[in-house]
Design an enzyme around this catalytic site. Structure first.
Site, mmCIF file in Angstrom:
data_model
loop_
_atom_site.group_PDB
_atom_site.id
_atom_site.type_symbol
_atom_site.label_atom_id
_atom_site.label_comp_id
_atom_site.label_asym_id
_atom_site.label_seq_id
_atom_site.Cartn_x
_atom_site.Cartn_y
_atom_site.Cartn_z
ATOM 1 N N ILE A 12 -27.417 25.347 7.424
ATOM 2 C CA ILE A 12 -27.963 26.007 8.619
ATOM 3 C C ILE A 12 -27.518 27.476 8.652
ATOM 4 C CG2 ILE A 12 -28.109 25.922 11.139
ATOM 5 C CD1 ILE A 12 -27.413 22.900 10.934
ATOM 6 N N ASN A 32 -15.464 28.947 2.999
ATOM 7 C CA ASN A 32 -14.528 28.588 1.937
ATOM 8 C C ASN A 32 -15.216 27.754 0.848
ATOM 9 O OD1 ASN A 32 -14.856 26.141 3.150
ATOM 10 N ND2 ASN A 32 -12.677 25.732 3.512
ATOM 11 N N LYS A 84 -19.053 17.652 8.107
ATOM 12 C CA LYS A 84 -20.133 17.049 8.904
ATOM 13 C C LYS A 84 -20.583 15.652 8.465
ATOM 14 C CE LYS A 84 -23.958 18.820 6.182
ATOM 15 N NZ LYS A 84 -25.322 19.311 6.138
ATOM 16 N N SER A 124 -23.827 19.147 18.445
ATOM 17 C CA SER A 124 -24.777 18.194 17.867
ATOM 18 C C SER A 124 -25.235 17.217 18.939
ATOM 19 C CB SER A 124 -24.058 17.426 16.753
ATOM 20 O OG SER A 124 -24.789 16.282 16.389
ATOM 21 N N ALA A 125 -26.435 16.706 18.749
ATOM 22 C CA ALA A 125 -26.948 15.646 19.625
ATOM 23 C C ALA A 125 -26.075 14.399 19.534
ATOM 24 C CB ALA A 125 -28.378 15.303 19.226
ATOM 25 N N TYR A 148 -16.354 12.356 13.489
ATOM 26 C CA TYR A 148 -17.140 13.595 13.400
ATOM 27 C C TYR A 148 -17.680 13.958 14.792
ATOM 28 C CZ TYR A 148 -21.281 16.497 12.917
ATOM 29 O OH TYR A 148 -22.228 17.492 13.090
ATOM 30 N N LYS A 152 -16.972 17.264 17.709
ATOM 31 C CA LYS A 152 -17.942 18.094 18.446
ATOM 32 C C LYS A 152 -17.640 18.006 19.940
ATOM 33 C CE LYS A 152 -20.149 19.538 14.880
ATOM 34 N NZ LYS A 152 -19.797 20.871 14.396
ATOM 35 N N ASN A 178 -32.204 17.012 14.729
ATOM 36 C CA ASN A 178 -32.165 16.729 13.279
ATOM 37 C C ASN A 178 -32.832 17.835 12.465
ATOM 38 O OD1 ASN A 178 -31.731 14.122 14.692
ATOM 39 N ND2 ASN A 178 -31.618 13.337 12.622
HETATM 40 P P1 NAD Z 1 -22.898 22.645 5.793
HETATM 41 O O1 NAD Z 1 -21.833 21.751 5.316
HETATM 42 O O2 NAD Z 1 -24.033 22.954 4.883
HETATM 43 O O3 NAD Z 1 -22.272 24.032 6.306
HETATM 44 C C1 NAD Z 1 -20.965 24.132 6.793
HETATM 45 C C2 NAD Z 1 -20.288 25.235 6.020
HETATM 46 O O4 NAD Z 1 -18.948 25.403 6.495
HETATM 47 C C3 NAD Z 1 -20.184 24.945 4.516
HETATM 48 O O5 NAD Z 1 -20.698 26.048 3.815
HETATM 49 C C4 NAD Z 1 -18.680 24.766 4.276
HETATM 50 O O6 NAD Z 1 -18.302 25.197 3.002
HETATM 51 C C5 NAD Z 1 -18.105 25.619 5.385
HETATM 52 N N1 NAD Z 1 -16.747 25.260 5.815
HETATM 53 C C6 NAD Z 1 -16.258 24.054 6.161
HETATM 54 N N2 NAD Z 1 -14.970 24.160 6.563
HETATM 55 C C7 NAD Z 1 -14.647 25.474 6.473
HETATM 56 C C8 NAD Z 1 -13.490 26.222 6.762
HETATM 57 N N3 NAD Z 1 -12.365 25.646 7.201
HETATM 58 N N4 NAD Z 1 -13.514 27.557 6.551
HETATM 59 C C9 NAD Z 1 -14.626 28.172 6.093
HETATM 60 N N5 NAD Z 1 -15.764 27.512 5.811
HETATM 61 C C10 NAD Z 1 -15.782 26.181 6.019
HETATM 62 O O7 NAD Z 1 -23.444 22.035 7.168
HETATM 63 P P2 NAD Z 1 -24.703 22.460 8.025
HETATM 64 O O8 NAD Z 1 -25.678 21.347 7.955
HETATM 65 O O9 NAD Z 1 -25.133 23.826 7.700
HETATM 66 O O10 NAD Z 1 -24.049 22.402 9.461
HETATM 67 C C11 NAD Z 1 -23.485 23.551 10.082
HETATM 68 C C12 NAD Z 1 -22.826 23.130 11.378
HETATM 69 O O11 NAD Z 1 -23.787 22.490 12.213
HETATM 70 C C13 NAD Z 1 -21.692 22.130 11.184
HETATM 71 O O12 NAD Z 1 -20.673 22.421 12.130
HETATM 72 C C14 NAD Z 1 -22.337 20.801 11.523
HETATM 73 O O13 NAD Z 1 -21.401 19.868 12.008
HETATM 74 C C15 NAD Z 1 -23.315 21.209 12.609
HETATM 75 N N6 NAD Z 1 -24.465 20.291 12.723
HETATM 76 C C16 NAD Z 1 -25.224 20.023 11.621
HETATM 77 C C17 NAD Z 1 -26.298 19.140 11.736
HETATM 78 C C18 NAD Z 1 -27.146 18.811 10.545
HETATM 79 O O14 NAD Z 1 -27.940 17.877 10.622
HETATM 80 N N7 NAD Z 1 -27.066 19.516 9.425
HETATM 81 C C19 NAD Z 1 -26.600 18.550 12.966
HETATM 82 C C20 NAD Z 1 -25.800 18.873 14.072
HETATM 83 C C21 NAD Z 1 -24.742 19.754 13.925
HETATM 84 C C1 UD1 Z 2 -27.005 11.447 11.240
HETATM 85 C C2 UD1 Z 2 -25.618 11.195 11.802
HETATM 86 C C3 UD1 Z 2 -25.409 12.122 12.979
HETATM 87 C C4 UD1 Z 2 -25.589 13.576 12.543
HETATM 88 C C5 UD1 Z 2 -26.986 13.716 11.925
HETATM 89 C C6 UD1 Z 2 -27.237 15.084 11.389
HETATM 90 C C7 UD1 Z 2 -25.079 8.849 11.306
HETATM 91 C C8 UD1 Z 2 -24.869 7.496 11.889
HETATM 92 N N1 UD1 Z 2 -25.498 9.796 12.174
HETATM 93 O O1 UD1 Z 2 -27.923 11.272 12.267
HETATM 94 O O2 UD1 Z 2 -24.108 11.963 13.515
HETATM 95 O O3 UD1 Z 2 -25.471 14.447 13.658
HETATM 96 O O4 UD1 Z 2 -27.109 12.786 10.834
HETATM 97 O O5 UD1 Z 2 -26.401 15.357 10.298
HETATM 98 O O6 UD1 Z 2 -24.857 9.097 10.138
HETATM 99 N N2 UD1 Z 2 -32.695 6.602 7.595
HETATM 100 C C9 UD1 Z 2 -33.264 5.664 6.759
HETATM 101 N N3 UD1 Z 2 -32.926 5.706 5.445
HETATM 102 C C10 UD1 Z 2 -32.066 6.612 4.915
HETATM 103 C C11 UD1 Z 2 -31.493 7.570 5.783
HETATM 104 C C12 UD1 Z 2 -31.813 7.521 7.127
HETATM 105 O O7 UD1 Z 2 -34.052 4.830 7.187
HETATM 106 O O8 UD1 Z 2 -31.797 6.591 3.701
HETATM 107 C C13 UD1 Z 2 -33.083 6.599 9.021
HETATM 108 C C14 UD1 Z 2 -31.923 6.424 9.998
HETATM 109 O O9 UD1 Z 2 -31.720 5.076 10.291
HETATM 110 C C15 UD1 Z 2 -32.442 7.227 11.211
HETATM 111 C C16 UD1 Z 2 -33.300 8.325 10.594
HETATM 112 O O10 UD1 Z 2 -33.634 7.861 9.284
HETATM 113 O O11 UD1 Z 2 -33.283 6.410 12.013
HETATM 114 C C17 UD1 Z 2 -32.586 9.668 10.477
HETATM 115 O O12 UD1 Z 2 -31.349 9.478 9.804
HETATM 116 P P1 UD1 Z 2 -30.387 10.710 9.421
HETATM 117 O O13 UD1 Z 2 -31.176 11.749 8.738
HETATM 118 O O14 UD1 Z 2 -29.210 10.151 8.716
HETATM 119 O O15 UD1 Z 2 -29.978 11.317 10.830
HETATM 120 P P2 UD1 Z 2 -29.288 10.570 12.100
HETATM 121 O O16 UD1 Z 2 -29.048 9.152 11.845
HETATM 122 O O17 UD1 Z 2 -30.096 10.932 13.288
#
Ligand code: NAD
Ligand code: UD1
Length: 337
Positions: A12, A32, A84, A124-125, A148, A152, A178
């Site tokens: 992101i 990092n 994450k 996060s949701a 995790y 949050k 998502n």
């Molecule tokens: P990501 O893992 O791709 O990005 C996180 C980045 O943080 C990585 O580049 C990692 O190397 C860096 N990092 C971790 N710990 C660190 C530290 N101590 N110092 C410096 N860098 C550090 O994840 P993302 O999907 O881009 O998510 C970004 C943020 O959004 C995270 O906090 C995640 O929990 C949150 N989030 C993600 C999702 C999702 O579905 N991807 C959903 C809800 C919330």
């Molecule tokens: C997951 C995390 C959630 C996190 C979010 C974004 C879990 C239990 N929840 O959410 O905490 O914030 O990712 O990183 O891990 N699915 C399949 N087959 C697969 C993978 C997923 O059927 O191989 C289904 C899941 O059951 C769900 C949907 O696809 O209904 C989305 O799954 P996913 O992408 O993992 O996201 P979340 O479960 O919403």
């Protein structure tokens, strides 16, 4: 106006970096590379056509991070950095609590020292737990079901308390639903390590033949087709939501939690069919039992984001599927060269 992006090389963060630069602000990235690659930063530079200041620094390392604040005039902070993976957080809770909370403490203390007051947090949701009160509105009670998620939840509380005690602070807690998809150039995207846990990267690897078939986790949920329903949003829309939040924080004090989602729920099979249609291919799948910890339905009430930030998601599920597949096709091994 210069924005510090912690975790800015991640999925992101890298997309947000581009949107902030497109909006005419400067960025400084700190990462990092615990879960990302320096190549992502090179790709970002390729997309924007110039160098982007970035530091290989751990956000829990106060001395190293202080140097970043000393060398740059920072106006606001977007804190993406953190671990994450839900399953890993269950196995290694302390590692998650330490990294995800310590990084916030370190940032807040340096922000105080350098007079920086605007903090945008990646929440996060997941903080809505398994609540069935969809669509999720920001004032619902929160609570989590894995470490995790608790990181949050705790970060949100810590930031609220801190902003209350420091009235000059402006905190925006962005609760992402998502995020999927990738930049339309296909140069940056989601690059999970090993076998993906999340649906879209798994689907992409099935489409590419790397994985044999998709395992649909349950078709006995109380949803229209029995499979889980989620609010998928394009990562570029999500990135633009951060630009809106940065602007909002500049003019508002106190704390706001704001959902970033489309407000539309799609099932696993909706996504499968949209992917097949967008990319003209067939995805083999089987129905498996439910995944422990998954809820039936999660989608946002996105009214507050529209009212406060003037932000709504614009891209469709088909856009998300097309861009995710474009990234996968162009980078079958992610950022590995
Ligand atoms: P990501 O893992 O791709 O990005 C996180 C980045 O943080 C990585 O580049 C990692 O190397 C860096 N990092 C971790 N710990 C660190 C530290 N101590 N110092 C410096 N860098 C550090 O994840 P993302 O999907 O881009 O998510 C970004 C943020 O959004 C995270 O906090 C995640 O929990 C949150 N989030 C993600 C999702 C999702 O579905 N991807 C959903 C809800 C919330
Ligand atoms: C997951 C995390 C959630 C996190 C979010 C974004 C879990 C239990 N929840 O959410 O905490 O914030 O990712 O990183 O891990 N699915 C399949 N087959 C697969 C993978 C997923 O059927 O191989 C289904 C899941 O059951 C769900 C949907 O696809 O209904 C989305 O799954 P996913 O992408 O993992 O996201 P979340 O479960 O919403």
């Amino acid at each position: 106006m210069s924005v510090l992006l912690t975790g800015g090389a991640g999925y992101i963060g890298s997309h947000t970096c581009i949107e902030i630069l497109n909006a005419g602000m400067d960025v400084v990235v700190v990462d990092n590379y615990a879960n990302s690659s320096p190549i992502a930063m090179k790709r970002v530079e390729e997309i924007v056509g110039h160098e982007v200041k970035h530091y290989a620094v751990d956000c829990c390392d106060e001395a190293a991070l202080r140097k970043v604040f000393e060398e740059n005039k920072i106006d606001s902070v977007v804190h993406f950095a953190g671990y994450k993976a839900v399953g890993e957080s269950v196995r290694k809770p302390l590692m998650y609590y330490k990294n995800n909370l310590d990084s916030t403490f370190t940032l807040l203390s340096l922000m105080k020292e350098f007079g920086v007051t605007d903090f945008i947090f990646s929440s996060s949701a997941t903080v809505y737990g398994l609540s069935e009160a969809v669509p999720y509105k920001e004032d619902l009670p929160t609570g989590c079901i894995n470490p995790y998620g608790w990181t949050k939840f705790m970060n949100e509380q810590i930031l609220r308390d801190y902003a209350f005690a420091n009235p000059e602070m402006s905190v925006v807690l962005l609760r992402y639903f998502n995020p999927i998809g990738a930049h339309e150039s296909g140069l940056i995207g989601d690059d999970p390590e090993g076998i993906p846990n999340n649906l879209m990267p798994y689907v992409c690897q099935v489409a590419s033949g790397k994985l044999e078939k998709l395992h649909v986790f349950g078709n006995d949920y109380p949803t229209p087709d029995g499979t889980g329903v989620r609010d998928y949003l394009h990562v570029v829309d999500l990135a633009q939501g951060h630009v809106a939040a940065i602007k909002y924080a500049k003019d508002h004090k106190g704390t706001e939690a704001i959902n970033l989602g489309t407000g539309i729920g799609y099932s696993v099979l909706d996504l499968v069919h949209a992917f097949e249609e967008a990319n003209d291919l067939t995805l083999p799948y089987v129905i498996d039992p439910r995944r422990p910890g998954d809820g039936a339905t999660s989608y946002a009430d996105s009214t507050k984001a529209k009212e406060l930030l003037g932000w709504t998601a614009k891209k469709t599920l088909v856009d998300m599927c097309r861009d995710a597949w474009n990234w996968q096709k162009k980078n079958p091994r992610g950022y590995e060269e």
